[in-house]
Each structure stands twice: as C-alpha cells, then as structure tokens.
Design an enzyme around this catalytic site. Structure first.
Site, PDB file in Angstrom:
ATOM      1  N   LYS A  33       0.492   7.473  17.822  1.00  0.00           N
ATOM      2  CA  LYS A  33      -0.527   8.585  18.396  1.00  0.00           C
ATOM      3  C   LYS A  33       0.235   9.565  19.558  1.00  0.00           C
ATOM      4  CE  LYS A  33      -4.382   6.210  19.134  1.00  0.00           C
ATOM      5  NZ  LYS A  33      -5.120   5.009  19.770  1.00  0.00           N
ATOM      6  N   ARG A 103      -5.522   5.265  26.044  1.00  0.00           N
ATOM      7  CA  ARG A 103      -5.527   4.801  24.571  1.00  0.00           C
ATOM      8  C   ARG A 103      -4.372   4.073  24.221  1.00  0.00           C
ATOM      9  NH1 ARG A 103      -6.600  10.184  21.678  1.00  0.00           N
ATOM     10  NH2 ARG A 103      -7.456   8.770  20.073  1.00  0.00           N
ATOM     11  N   GLY A 112      -7.702   0.189  15.442  1.00  0.00           N
ATOM     12  CA  GLY A 112      -8.527  -0.619  15.793  1.00  0.00           C
ATOM     13  C   GLY A 112      -7.864  -2.011  16.434  1.00  0.00           C
ATOM     14  N   MET A 114      -5.768  -2.448  18.765  1.00  0.00           N
ATOM     15  CA  MET A 114      -5.492  -2.731  20.074  1.00  0.00           C
ATOM     16  C   MET A 114      -6.500  -1.956  20.857  1.00  0.00           C
ATOM     17  SD  MET A 114      -1.282  -2.501  20.317  1.00  0.00           S
ATOM     18  CE  MET A 114      -1.433  -0.876  19.529  1.00  0.00           C
ATOM     19  N   ARG A 347      -3.177  11.293  11.945  1.00  0.00           N
ATOM     20  CA  ARG A 347      -2.113  10.350  11.461  1.00  0.00           C
ATOM     21  C   ARG A 347      -2.154  10.454   9.713  1.00  0.00           C
ATOM     22  NH1 ARG A 347      -5.462   5.268  13.740  1.00  0.00           N
ATOM     23  NH2 ARG A 347      -7.123   5.711  12.365  1.00  0.00           N
ATOM     24  N   HIS A 470       4.612 -21.293 -19.801  1.00  0.00           N
ATOM     25  CA  HIS A 470       4.610 -20.719 -21.051  1.00  0.00           C
ATOM     26  C   HIS A 470       3.369 -19.741 -20.728  1.00  0.00           C
ATOM     27  CE1 HIS A 470       2.770 -20.346 -25.012  1.00  0.00           C
ATOM     28  NE2 HIS A 470       3.921 -19.935 -25.296  1.00  0.00           N
ATOM     29  N   ARG A 577      11.531 -11.009 -29.760  1.00  0.00           N
ATOM     30  CA  ARG A 577      11.655 -12.442 -29.805  1.00  0.00           C
ATOM     31  C   ARG A 577      11.200 -12.905 -31.033  1.00  0.00           C
ATOM     32  NH1 ARG A 577       9.502 -11.818 -24.574  1.00  0.00           N
ATOM     33  NH2 ARG A 577      11.005 -12.563 -22.677  1.00  0.00           N
ATOM     34  N   ARG A 633      16.397  -9.954 -31.699  1.00  0.00           N
ATOM     35  CA  ARG A 633      17.168 -11.136 -31.523  1.00  0.00           C
ATOM     36  C   ARG A 633      17.118 -12.242 -32.467  1.00  0.00           C
ATOM     37  NH1 ARG A 633      16.038 -13.900 -25.678  1.00  0.00           N
ATOM     38  NH2 ARG A 633      14.489 -14.774 -26.696  1.00  0.00           N
ATOM     39  N   GLU A 778      24.341 -13.987 -21.296  1.00  0.00           N
ATOM     40  CA  GLU A 778      23.454 -14.939 -20.450  1.00  0.00           C
ATOM     41  C   GLU A 778      23.871 -16.066 -20.044  1.00  0.00           C
ATOM     42  OE1 GLU A 778      19.759 -15.761 -22.690  1.00  0.00           O
ATOM     43  OE2 GLU A 778      20.731 -15.830 -24.664  1.00  0.00           O
ATOM     44  N   SER A 797      23.246  -7.321 -23.686  1.00  0.00           N
ATOM     45  CA  SER A 797      21.945  -7.414 -23.091  1.00  0.00           C
ATOM     46  C   SER A 797      21.979  -8.567 -22.109  1.00  0.00           C
ATOM     47  CB  SER A 797      20.774  -7.433 -24.035  1.00  0.00           C
ATOM     48  OG  SER A 797      19.591  -7.480 -23.223  1.00  0.00           O
ATOM     49  N   GLY A 799      20.732 -11.141 -20.290  1.00  0.00           N
ATOM     50  CA  GLY A 799      19.373 -12.053 -20.065  1.00  0.00           C
ATOM     51  C   GLY A 799      19.735 -12.846 -18.600  1.00  0.00           C
ATOM     52  N   THR A 800      18.942 -12.125 -17.911  1.00  0.00           N
ATOM     53  CA  THR A 800      19.419 -12.322 -16.438  1.00  0.00           C
ATOM     54  C   THR A 800      18.348 -13.829 -15.943  1.00  0.00           C
ATOM     55  OG1 THR A 800      17.427 -10.828 -15.896  1.00  0.00           O
ATOM     56  CG2 THR A 800      19.991 -10.181 -15.431  1.00  0.00           C
ATOM     57  N   ASN A 801      17.615 -14.101 -16.839  1.00  0.00           N
ATOM     58  CA  ASN A 801      16.660 -15.267 -16.472  1.00  0.00           C
ATOM     59  C   ASN A 801      17.772 -16.480 -16.648  1.00  0.00           C
ATOM     60  OD1 ASN A 801      14.253 -15.881 -15.446  1.00  0.00           O
ATOM     61  ND2 ASN A 801      13.143 -15.352 -17.423  1.00  0.00           N
ATOM     62  N   ASP A 802      18.338 -16.620 -18.003  1.00  0.00           N
ATOM     63  CA  ASP A 802      19.101 -17.824 -17.994  1.00  0.00           C
ATOM     64  C   ASP A 802      20.534 -17.295 -17.215  1.00  0.00           C
ATOM     65  OD1 ASP A 802      18.242 -19.950 -19.952  1.00  0.00           O
ATOM     66  OD2 ASP A 802      18.303 -18.221 -21.570  1.00  0.00           O
ATOM     67  N   CYS A 865      17.466  -7.406 -20.151  1.00  0.00           N
ATOM     68  CA  CYS A 865      15.949  -7.751 -20.881  1.00  0.00           C
ATOM     69  C   CYS A 865      15.808  -8.962 -19.737  1.00  0.00           C
ATOM     70  CB  CYS A 865      16.100  -7.903 -21.984  1.00  0.00           C
ATOM     71  SG  CYS A 865      17.040  -9.387 -22.681  1.00  0.00           S
ATOM     72  N   TYR A 885      20.231   0.649 -19.482  1.00  0.00           N
ATOM     73  CA  TYR A 885      18.836   0.788 -19.703  1.00  0.00           C
ATOM     74  C   TYR A 885      18.377  -0.756 -19.075  1.00  0.00           C
ATOM     75  CZ  TYR A 885      19.686  -2.771 -23.448  1.00  0.00           C
ATOM     76  OH  TYR A 885      20.354  -3.843 -24.054  1.00  0.00           O
TER      77      TYR A 885
HETATM   78  P1  ADP Z   1      -8.017   3.593  17.823  1.00  0.00           P
HETATM   79  O1  ADP Z   1      -6.706   3.464  17.916  1.00  0.00           O
HETATM   80  O2  ADP Z   1      -8.735   2.356  17.889  1.00  0.00           O
HETATM   81  O3  ADP Z   1      -8.699   4.367  17.243  1.00  0.00           O
HETATM   82  P2  ADP Z   1      -8.489   5.302  20.090  1.00  0.00           P
HETATM   83  O4  ADP Z   1      -7.575   5.436  21.254  1.00  0.00           O
HETATM   84  O5  ADP Z   1      -8.062   6.405  19.067  1.00  0.00           O
HETATM   85  O6  ADP Z   1      -8.311   3.956  19.471  1.00  0.00           O
HETATM   86  O7  ADP Z   1      -9.698   5.558  20.492  1.00  0.00           O
HETATM   87  C1  ADP Z   1     -11.251   5.349  20.063  1.00  0.00           C
HETATM   88  C2  ADP Z   1     -12.065   6.372  20.102  1.00  0.00           C
HETATM   89  O8  ADP Z   1     -12.284   6.978  21.210  1.00  0.00           O
HETATM   90  C3  ADP Z   1     -11.673   7.420  19.033  1.00  0.00           C
HETATM   91  O9  ADP Z   1     -13.010   7.862  18.229  1.00  0.00           O
HETATM   92  C4  ADP Z   1     -11.264   8.583  19.979  1.00  0.00           C
HETATM   93  O10 ADP Z   1     -11.525   9.737  19.383  1.00  0.00           O
HETATM   94  C5  ADP Z   1     -12.208   8.385  21.211  1.00  0.00           C
HETATM   95  N1  ADP Z   1     -11.482   9.011  22.355  1.00  0.00           N
HETATM   96  C6  ADP Z   1     -10.453   8.390  22.766  1.00  0.00           C
HETATM   97  N2  ADP Z   1     -10.003   9.409  23.874  1.00  0.00           N
HETATM   98  C7  ADP Z   1     -10.961  10.125  23.829  1.00  0.00           C
HETATM   99  C8  ADP Z   1     -10.920  11.232  24.970  1.00  0.00           C
HETATM  100  N3  ADP Z   1     -10.146  11.818  25.922  1.00  0.00           N
HETATM  101  N4  ADP Z   1     -12.108  12.121  24.812  1.00  0.00           N
HETATM  102  C9  ADP Z   1     -13.158  11.726  23.916  1.00  0.00           C
HETATM  103  N5  ADP Z   1     -12.982  10.679  23.049  1.00  0.00           N
HETATM  104  C10 ADP Z   1     -11.876   9.954  23.102  1.00  0.00           C
HETATM  105 MG    MG Z   2      -8.197   6.380  16.926  1.00  0.00          MG
HETATM  106 MG    MG Z   3      17.680 -16.587 -23.060  1.00  0.00          MG
END
Ligand code: ADP
Ligand code: MG
Ligand code: MG
Length: 930
Positions: A33, A103, A112, A114, A347, A470, A577, A633, A778, A797, A799-802, A865, A885
């Site tokens: 980020k 953030r 979401g 952290m 991202r 089987h 086979r 075979r 094999e 060929s 026969g990598t299993n055996d 094979c 192959y």
């Molecule tokens: P996550 O990784 O869980 O998406 P973010 O750090 O991206 O967490 O933030 C969660 C939400 O808060 C996002 O929708 C982001 O756009 C909003 N947000 C974060 N920083 C700001 C900011 N400086 N101004 C306005 N919205 C923010």
């Molecule tokens: Mg985010």
């Molecule tokens: Mg065999």
C-alpha cells in the site's frame, strides 16, 4: 548512523536507493500500500499527502517486546510537520485542523486482515472547529464518533457490540435504518455514550491529545501483524510471518461531507469475467470503512456514472492509467470530497480463473503485456478450472449454511458432480439406461470390474482407498469427479443405505460431491460448466504452443478419450493401456478363458476371439489421432487382476455346497455339482496365480515372454489395424511399447515377434509405415542400462510411477497410508514424490538414462507417461532434462501446454521481463509494451 524509520510519500527515490533499486524490496520496506501510494503520488492523480513508517519499525517494535523503537516518535513529529506544511493544516488546531488516518499495509496485500484507524486528531475542541469550518456539525460529530469507535475497538481491543448497540438504539428511536440518517441531536449523546464505554472498559478517558492518539494507533497497527486473523490469512496464503507491516499515516479526505461526497472501491476490469469495464461499489456521504465492512447497502459504480458523470469519467481514466502503469488489473479505493476525486489505494486485483485468463489475453491486445508475460499471469490450476463443472458459489455456500455438508474425503479427481446415489456398478448401468437422473456411484472401494458403473455415473464416491486407488486413477482418466476414502461413510449394502453419523441416505437419494475439495453434500447443488472453448483460453494456449519445447501427448485407451484430448490440443498418444480393453463386460469372459486355458488350443481359440476386438480398438485410435504417434503398450498387469477375487470365489463355492445339500431333483444336483467344479477350478487357478508381491511379480514383459501368443495377438491386431486405416487413406503412426523391462535381453524376443508380424501383415508396406518399437523405462536397472536398451528401443517412455516406487523402494498406496504424510510433515521430504517428480533421485535416473540412450541412438525419442506428466513442477523438470514429450490424461493436456510454456519462460538465465517496470512513472504510459 541510526535507522531511518519513515519515508514520506514524496521520498520514493530515497526508499528505492536504500533497496538497491529493487521494487520488490521497496514493497517489503514500505508495504504494498505504502509503495503504491508513494508511486501514485508521482502520477497524475490526487493522493492525500502522508508518509510511511517502515516494516522494519514494526519488526523492531515487536522484537523488543512491543516498545516503539528509539527515534520513531521524533521522526513521526517531523514527518507530520512536513504534511502540515504541504496541506496548510495543523494537527490538533481547532481553527484549521489536520486529521489523519493510520493504515496498515504489508508487502503482500491481506485485505481487511489488519487494522486501520480513521479521523485521528479529533477531540472535543477540534470537533467544534470542524463543525464551524465545514458549516456541518453533523459531519464533525459523525467523524468524531467513528474515531472513538475505531480507536476503542482497534487500539484498545474493546468489543464492537456496545458501540453497535448504542447506534442501533439511536436508529430505532429515530425510526431510520441507516447511520447516515441519524441527526446532529442523535450524534451528540452518542459521542458521550461512546466516551463512557471507553472509560468503562479502560479505566481512563479517551485520549484527547492527537499525538497520543497517533502513536497509540501506530503501535496498534504494528500489533495487528500478529493478530489472529492476520496470522490465519498468512498461513493459508503462504506469506512469511517475519515480514512485518508498514504503517501509512495519511491526510484524511472526507466522503461524508454531504451529497457531493462519496467513497468506494472499483476494479479496472471485472474480477469475475475479466470484461474490460470498471466495476465496483460506492456510497454517497460515507467514509471508506462503510463500503468495505458491508454494513450499508452499497450502490454499484454504474450509479456513479449517473449521479456524478464527470467524476465517473475521471475515475475511469485514472483506473486505465493505473492499469497501464502497473500492467495489471487494479483494485482502487477512492473518496470524493466535495466533488474532488482522491485515490487512497491501488493494488493488483484478485480475480477468478476465468477472469485471470481473459485479462491476461486482453492486456496483450491492449499493448500492455507481451504474450510471454501473459503466459506467466495465469496459473496451471486456473486453466484446470475450465475443464470441470463447479458448484455455483452461492449454491454451495447456502448448502454449507444449511448444514448439508455430510463429510470430506480425498479430492482425487476434480470437478463437481450431482446425482442420485447408487451402490453397485450393475445397478448404475441399469439405472443409467432407464432413468433420467445423473448418478453418483458410491462404493466401499472400486475394482476393475466396476468400470462400467463408473462410466455410467457422473461421479464416484468411495469410503476407502487412497489417491492411487483404482477408483481414483480411473476417475481421473475419464475426467469423472471423485472423492475417495471418505472414512466416515458407512455403506450397508444389504439395507441399501449409507450413513454418516446420524444422517442416513438411501439408494436413490440425491447427493453432490466436489472432487476439487473432497466435500460430500446431501441433496442437489447447482453446478455450472466453465467453457474450455473460451476464446481467451484458446488464444492463451495457442501462445503457449509457440513457446514450449515439450510435446504434450495424452494417455488414452479409447477413441472418445483420444478425440477429447485432440480437442484439448494433444499432439499424440503417449500411452494406451491395452488392459482396460479386456475389462469390458463382453471381453472379460474371453480373457478369463485365455488365462484358464490348460491347452494351447484353448488359449489360442480365446486369443483369436480377442484379436478382432483389439484390432477395432486400435483402428479407432489411429483414426482419431491420424498422422500422430499412437503408442500402444502391450499387456502389463498381473493376470489375477482379470479373475474374480479369492474371497468371492470361496463364498460362492460354500453357497453352492449348501444349496447342493438341500437340492431336490437330480437335474439340480448335477447342475450344482458342475458349478462347484467350475468355481473350484477357477479358485485353484487364482490360488496358483497368487503372488505375495504382484507388483514385482509376473507382469509386464515377463508375461509376454512366458506366453508369447499374447503379445503376438496384440501386435498382429495392431498391424492389421494399421493396414486397415492405411487402406482407408489414413496415416497411422503406431508405436509398440514393452512394459516393465529390466534387461535389454528381455526386449529381443518381443522385437522378433514384432518384426516378423509386421512383415507378415504389412509386407512391403512395413517400410512405408512410420512405426516404432520402444520400451517403458520404469525399473532402476532399465534406467541404469539405458545405453544397451537403446540399441533395441527406438523410444523410451519413463513410467515415473513405478520408477518412483522402485527407486524409493516404497509401495505408494501403503506409503501414503502409513508414513508418507508424516514424512512431509516432518520435512524429511519436501513434496510427495508421487505427485511431483523427485529431482535428485528419480530425476537423476531419468537424466542419465536419457543421456545414455542418446549416446547410443542420437534420435531416440524420450518422454514420460503417468501422472507426473500432468504436474506443472514435474513438467518443468522434464523441460530442464531435455525430454521430447510428456503424456498425461486428456483433461490435463491444456494444463500441461501452459506448464510446458512456463517451464521455458522460467528457464534460468532468462531475464524477468517484469523487473523494475513499476519504477519509472513514464513507463506507465508507454503503450507499446508488446
Ligand atoms: P484495508 O487494508 O482494510 O482496506 P485501509 O487502510 O485501506 O484498510 O482503510 C480502510 C478504509 O478507510 C478504506 O476504504 C480507505 O479508503 C479508507 N481510508 C483510509 N485512509 C483514508 C484517508 N486518509 N481518507 C479517507 N479515507 C481513508
Ligand atoms: Mg484498503
Ligand atoms: Mg508401470
């Protein structure tokens, strides 16, 4: 010199320099980020100013027992002064306040997982100030209550519930459904209530000093790296635990300033289908977390086009530009504050398999990626998705919610199958012709004589057996979804029920199985078939064909398999086979007569009956694979596999004897006596054929040497089929392959038969036809003496299993049950050698056999094979070892085509075309990347 903990969004160059110009390391230091926020700040989009505290600071904090490292607070203060200078606002100043968000953001996106705190810098005075600056007290109070709530839950670990309860009570009192409909007079007491909750839980007042708020929030984000959620996510996605998270401190922009403000997320192309149109959700008059948290009913981005057309255009342009810059589909967070668009994050977006393929191909058409790069953007697993029906996601989710998940077994053959449960193969065959419903064959395990029932069913479920059972092999071969070894299932073949714990399913009831996950459900779950003819997939695979060096062949025993494999792009048949042909219900009795024969004449009679059947089998394959190699075979398995098993025979004999004791008339007595004799003859033959280790016993080439009439019949059928197809104007290219040799001398007698019969059947045409004689390699001895063997064999060929079983000296089924999984857990083995070819042992044997074979016969054709032929990592090894192959089951062919191309692209020494390209903002708008 002390460590530098902070880089402002303007300081990307300094961070890059520290990382030696390596963008990957920049992402490690600043988090994905943070790195992208800094990178975006240089582009033509508005990013609220801010700075990034490095992941090194996080690790330092966690290392010393959760204490902010020396110098960090001073650096934060100085970085804040810069942001204040840039924005003209001051943290904590009621007249012109700066608010910031704090953030999290690690190297790899963990959406979401952290923590993030918004609106830092508000206290009673600043809130009053904000109210008068914006002329909007509602907005100021709404922001303030959010800060207290987020700070309480995220930083102090107070539960959400009391806050949500308070909001709910206010909404009920006002009779509204949305928080944004609460008024100023509702929010005033809510703020007080929130402060009280804070005090009750922590024993102190909510911190009114903005700097204290900020440092506490930074520490909380650091700690969230080790939170339960984040930990679980990293485990599931293989992200290392020692990376740490960076923290981004960023000027707040406000999407909750009224009707010309909004906030949302958008992807630059559809994450579901890959269609090149921006997709997303947004909310008017709200702050970012409302959209992500899913508390409020969001609007789709199309509404933004209607409500704020200019801003929509601007967003679309920005999305396109970022996509070019990052050379991939982007997932963007944005906020509109009083009619101005701000970007808060971008991202690479997550996507479905279907979308991944389409996006990769479209980005080539758009001149953003080269074809080679597109090939690396799609995983072999994503290709596999196109080949099997899948449960529709909502249908499956609701089945899980309804408690219809019955049990789990081994996921041995991918895809979803839905049908009525049927408990034996004969009934399956019968029902499939009488009834319209699809069937799921449920068995304790399956045997070769269950194949007709498997073919009649949509899927297979067994309560015992392992990955090589089987049932598993045959299911994969035919592309039937299968779950095996579902141990909790108890099958009562008398009562015709299957039970799992308290649940009972009668024969004829609906069940659904998912061979991709191993799940078994009660009832019908809706499925959908992804499209192999998908135009984008076809283009991608065609590009793969241009790049790869390995030929991709298929293992196919029937013309229908061959045709399907051809459609999937197979260049030939690497393994047919022949034993499967003898298991068919009309042929098994003849085969049994052949085995039981006491006189040559009886045996030859049976063989003569088999010959025309084999001939038409082979002709069918030659027609389907015209002008392509078809390697057939000679019979491989031990003969006892074609006979009934001892227990059944003993039980039968006993039954007959009991009936004999009670028999009424003479005719019946005579009949029973005869039947008893027959059964006992078979029994004695079966007992005579008994081997304590059949896999190392009388099978493969050994059978052919002991009973030369058997290979002779097969070879004659093969050449007669060749003649037939030649006469029809086709171009058959047969290969005759001898199984399980360990000594070159074993090939000689078989080669004599082949040469003689070729001449007898084809006469002069024998020279015109491109036919080959070759062998499986094999056994370790065959691999070691490959130089000599290549004197006779025109192809190898592996026969990598055996070969794996014999090189390790372990039997796969026993090993997987007993110790192999333990070996993997203990790290004694890095991967299951039956899934992924063992480079150092089995691989070394293959490598040296190839070299030795080529030394004797430079144009010897070599391949593998068996199941490794469809495994991407094994395919890469085959490419590295210079094989010609790989041959795999029809359904793996498209996967292997891509994997073989990726093997070429990943060869050591090939430059990574992606490296460093994010670094130069100018590159982002260079169109002619391809
Ligand atoms: P996550 O990784 O869980 O998406 P973010 O750090 O991206 O967490 O933030 C969660 C939400 O808060 C996002 O929708 C982001 O756009 C909003 N947000 C974060 N920083 C700001 C900011 N400086 N101004 C306005 N919205 C923010
Ligand atoms: Mg985010
Ligand atoms: Mg065999």
């Amino acid at each position: 010199m002390s460590t530098r903990w902070i880089y402002s969004f303007d300081a990307l160059d300094a961070a890059t320099e520290k990382c030696g110009g390596d963008w990957d390391e920049v992402r490690g230091l600043l988090g994905g980020k943070g790195a992208n926020l800094a990178d975006m700040s240089r582009l033509d989009v508005a990013v609220p100013p801010g700075f990034t505290i490095t992941s090194e600071a996080c690790n330092a904090y966690l290392d010393v027992g959760e204490r902010l490292p020396d110098g960090l607070v001073a650096e934060i203060e100085s970085a804040l002064r810069d942001v204040e200078a840039e924005t003209g606002k001051t943290l904590g100043d009621p007249v012109n306040p700066l608010l910031v968000s704090c953030r999290s953001g690690a190297k790899f996106s963990m959406p979401g997982m952290m923590d993030t705190v918004l609106n830092i810098g508000l206290n009673d005075e600043v809130t009053d100030g904000m109210a008068s600056i914006f002329g909007d007290r509602h907005f100021a109070l709404d922001s303030y209550r959010r800060l207290i709530q987020m700070f309480s839950t995220v930083v102090m670990g107070i539960p959400e519930a009391p806050f949500e309860d308070a909001l709910l009570a206010a909404r009920v009192a006002r009779d509204v459904t949305s928080d944004s409909d609460l008024t100023e007079s509702d929010l005033e007491p809510i703020v007080e209530r929130f402060k009280k909750i804070f005090r009750n839980h922590t024993g102190r007042d909510f911190p009114s000093d903005p700097m204290e708020q900020l440092t506490m929030a930074v520490a909380a984000v650091f700690r969230s790296w080790n939170g339960k959620r984040a930990f679980a996510y990293r485990k599931a996605s293989g992200i290392p635990n020692d990376l740490g998270t960076a923290v981004n401190v960023q000027t707040m922009v406000f999407g909750n300033l009224g009707s010309d403000s909004a906030t949302g997320v958008a992807v630059s192309r559809s994450a579901t289908t890959g269609a090149p149109a921006i997709e997303g959700d947004f909310l008017m008059n709200a702050q970012g977390e409302d959209v992500v948290a899913g508390i409020r009913q969001t609007n789709t981005i199309d509404d933004l086009r209607v409500e704020m057309p200019e801003l929509f255009d601007e967003l679309e342009q920005a999305a396109k530009m970022l996509e070019r810059h990052y050379r991939d589909m982007q997932d963007i967070e944005f906020t509109i504050e009083n009619g101005k668009l701000w970007l808060l994050q971008t991202r690479d977006g997550k996507r479905t398999a279907q979308s991944a393929v389409r996006i990769a191909v479209d980005l080539v058409s758009d001149g953003i990626l080269t074809k080679d790069e597109a090939l690396e953007r799609v995983t072999p697993e994503q290709v596999e998705f196109f080949l099997h029906p899948q449960f529709s996601a909502p249908a499956k989710d609701s089945a899980v919610d309804d408690g219809r998940l019955l049990t789990k077994g081994l996921n041995v053959s991918p895809g979803a199958a839905v049908g009525i449960a049927v408990f034996d193969a004969d009934l399956a065959e019968k029902w499939s012709s009488e009834r319209d419903e699809a069937l799921i064959l449920v068995r304790p395990e399956t045997k070769p004589d269950d194949v007709h029932g498997m073919l009649a069913s949509a899927g297979v479920l067994t309560s015992s057996g392992g990955r090589t059972s089987h049932a598993a092999l045959v299911a994969r071969q035919f592309g039937k979804p299968a779950v095996v070894g579902a141990k909790e299932i108890v099958l009562d073949l008398e009562a015709r029920t299957m039970t799992v714990g308290a649940a009972t399913i009668n024969e004829g009831d609906w069940i659904s199985i998912d061979g991709t996950t191993g799940e078994v459900f009660v009832g019908e779950i809706e499925t959908k078939l992804p499209d192999i003819e998908d135009a984008w997939l076809m283009s991608l695979l065609a590009w793969a064909d241009d790049v790869r060096d390995l030929d991709v062949w298929t293992n196919a025993d029937y013309p229908a398999d061959a045709e399907r494999a051809l459609k999937f792009g197979a260049n030939g048949i690497g393994l047919c086979r022949t034993e499967h042909m003898f298991f068919a219900t009309d042929r098994l009795p003849i085969m049994q007569r052949m085995i039981m024969a006491n006189h040559d004449s009886d045996r030859n009679e049976a063989l003569e009956e088999l010959l025309p059947l084999q001939r038409s089998d082979f002709a069918g394959l030659f027609r389907a694979m015209d002008n392509k190699r078809v390697i057939i075979r000679l019979l491989d398995p031990p003969l006892h596999e074609f006979l009934p098993n001892v227990d059944d025979l003993v039980r039968n004999a006993t039954d007959l004897k009991i009936r004999l004791m009670n028999a009424g008339d003479l005719a019946e007595v005579n009949r029973l006596v005869r039947e008893i004799e027959e059964t006992e003859t078979i029994l004695s033959k079966v007992e005579a054929l008994h081997e304590s280790n059949p896999m190392l016993g009388l099978r493969g080439v050994r059978l052919g040497i002991l009973i030369p009439e058997l290979p002779e019949m097969q070879v004659r059928a093969l050449f007669e089929a060749t003649a037939m197809v030649l006469d029809e104007g086709g171009t058959p290219k047969p290969g005759i392959m001898v199984p399980l040799i360990s000594h070159a001398a074993e090939l000689t007698p078989i080669k004599e038969i082949v040469d003689r019969v070729a001449l007898e059947v084809l006469g002069e045409r024998s020279d015109e036809v491109d036919w080959q004689f070759g062998t499986m390699i094999e056994t370790p001895r065959a691999a070691v003496t490959a130089a000599e063997i290549a004197g006779v064999a025109e192809f190898f060929s592996f026969g990598t299993n055996d070969l794996t079983q014999m090189t390790f000296g372990i039997s796969r089924d026993d090993a997987e049950k007993a110790f192999l999984l333990g070996y993997l857990e203990l790290g004694i083995l890095a991967a299951n050698p039956f899934n992924t070819l063992d480079r150092d042992g089995v691989g070394a044997l293959v490598r040296s056999a190839v070299e030795a074979g080529r030394a004797t016969r430079p144009n010897i054709h070599v391949g593998i094979c068996g199941e490794h032929g469809g495994d991407p990592r094994s395919i890469a090894l085959c490419d590295e070892m210079g094989l010609d192959y790989v041959s795999c089951s029809p359904l793996r062919v498209p996967v292997a085509r891509l994997a073989a191309a990726q093997a070429v692209l990943n060869r050591p020494g090939r430059p990574d075309p992606d490296a460093g390209l994010h670094m130069d903002p100018a590159k982002g708008v260079v169109a002619d990347a391809g």
